[in-house]
Design an enzyme around this catalytic site. Structure first.
Site, mmCIF file in Angstrom:
data_model
loop_
_atom_site.group_PDB
_atom_site.id
_atom_site.type_symbol
_atom_site.label_atom_id
_atom_site.label_comp_id
_atom_site.label_asym_id
_atom_site.label_seq_id
_atom_site.Cartn_x
_atom_site.Cartn_y
_atom_site.Cartn_z
ATOM 1 N N GLU A 150 1.066 -1.375 0.061
ATOM 2 C CA GLU A 150 0.134 -0.185 0.225
ATOM 3 C C GLU A 150 1.077 1.610 0.102
ATOM 4 O O GLU A 150 1.389 1.243 0.881
ATOM 5 C CB GLU A 150 -0.646 0.170 1.635
ATOM 6 C CG GLU A 150 -2.154 1.328 1.335
ATOM 7 C CD GLU A 150 -2.498 1.978 2.115
ATOM 8 O OE1 GLU A 150 -3.243 2.100 2.396
ATOM 9 O OE2 GLU A 150 -2.321 0.880 3.359
ATOM 10 N N GLU A 249 -11.841 3.015 5.617
ATOM 11 C CA GLU A 249 -10.408 3.305 5.618
ATOM 12 C C GLU A 249 -11.102 4.974 6.053
ATOM 13 O O GLU A 249 -10.134 5.133 6.046
ATOM 14 C CB GLU A 249 -9.580 2.786 5.800
ATOM 15 C CG GLU A 249 -8.280 3.248 6.904
ATOM 16 C CD GLU A 249 -7.212 3.162 6.446
ATOM 17 O OE1 GLU A 249 -6.496 1.305 6.617
ATOM 18 O OE2 GLU A 249 -6.222 2.822 5.536
#
Length: 277
Positions: A150, A249
């Site tokens: 990520e 998120e």
């Protein structure tokens, strides 16, 4: 086109509730079918698995341990001199993933060491990362697990993070060349670092194993004021055939459940029954 599947990131959502089990219960009660958690390691894996099961949730993503937070560590994958600690953390993450039935682990790259010049250490850190990723790919393959990379933005969230653009992450994935390593596309970070979301989604989606969302720049709900048009982005993901999960998120601006109207609206448009129906 299949509707998108959403997972509740209980490290961010339901902050008004204490502890992971309570947050998992709240996610299940809110209609989620899946959840993700950054670091479940404060709870025994069996307890987390039981809480998720009782909430009717599947766990779809966890992170490798961050390292020594008191020393400023945020992942170890690319950090020189911390290879042994990365591998120990990977073993712990695999143990939890196995117990949780969780198919994906975010392999955190970590930060440029304090006082170091990013450009000066970039080559060494990439070499360390490639070595650790090849090791991780082999370990994960034995468990039929997927490792994710990520990029995290260095303009707002974490100025020292090593992996910060989709282009950098994709190049590293190409160098490693392992099919069970994929890209984690957090649209919050991608917008801040590179913009061009339509082009980048279309270019990199074949490499993507997980998506995460939050509004820019405040990191609130997708329908909060900000730069991103999420109805358009969700439609784009559908049109491009994305089949994975979309992780929520974000930082709720108020009560988490009350702030899920954007998701209820999406479910209603796509004909999905609401919680309690």
């Amino acid at each position: 086109m299949a509707p998108l599947r959403f997972s509740a990131n209980v490290s961010w959502l339901f902050p008004e509730l204490p502890g992971l089990p309570a947050r998992l219960r709240a996610a299940g009660s809110s209609g989620f079918e899946a959840a993700e958690v950054a670091w479940p390691y404060a709870e025994p894996p069996e307890a987390v698995a039981r809480a998720a099961r009782e909430a009717g949730l599947r766990l779809v993503l966890i992170n490798t341990p961050p390292g020594d937070r008191e020393k400023g560590e945020m992942g170890l994958g690319a950090v020189p001199g911390r290879q042994a600690a990365f591998r120990e953390g990977l073993e712990q993450a695999v143990l939890y993933a196995r117990a949780l039935g969780c198919p994906r682990i975010h392999l955190m790259a970590g930060r440029v060491p304090q006082g170091a010049d990013r450009a000066a250490v970039r080559s060494e850190m990439e070499t360390v990362f490639l070595e650790n990723l090849r090791h991780a790919a082999g370990v994960l393959a034995q468990e039929n697990l997927v490792g994710l990379l990520e990029p995290i933005n260095t303009r707002i969230t974490d100025p020292q993070y090593f992996l910060d653009t989709p282009q950098q992450a994709a190049a590293i994935l190409q160098k490693v060349g392992r099919p069970n390593l994929q890209l984690q596309m957090d649209l919050f970070h991608w917008q801040i670092m590179d913009g061009n979301l339509t082009g980048n989604i279309r270019e990199f989606l074949p490499l993507v194993g997980h998506v995460q969302v939050a509004q820019v720049p405040g990191r609130g709900e997708p329908d909060s004021p900000g730069e991103l048009n999420f109805p358009y982005l969700f439609q784009l993901l559908e049109d491009e055939g994305y089949k994975g999960f979309v992780g929520c998120e974000y930082r709720p601006l108020g009560d988490t459940a009350e702030g899920l109207n954007w998701l209820r609206s999406y479910w209603e448009r796509r004909g999905r029954p609401q919680a309690g129906q």
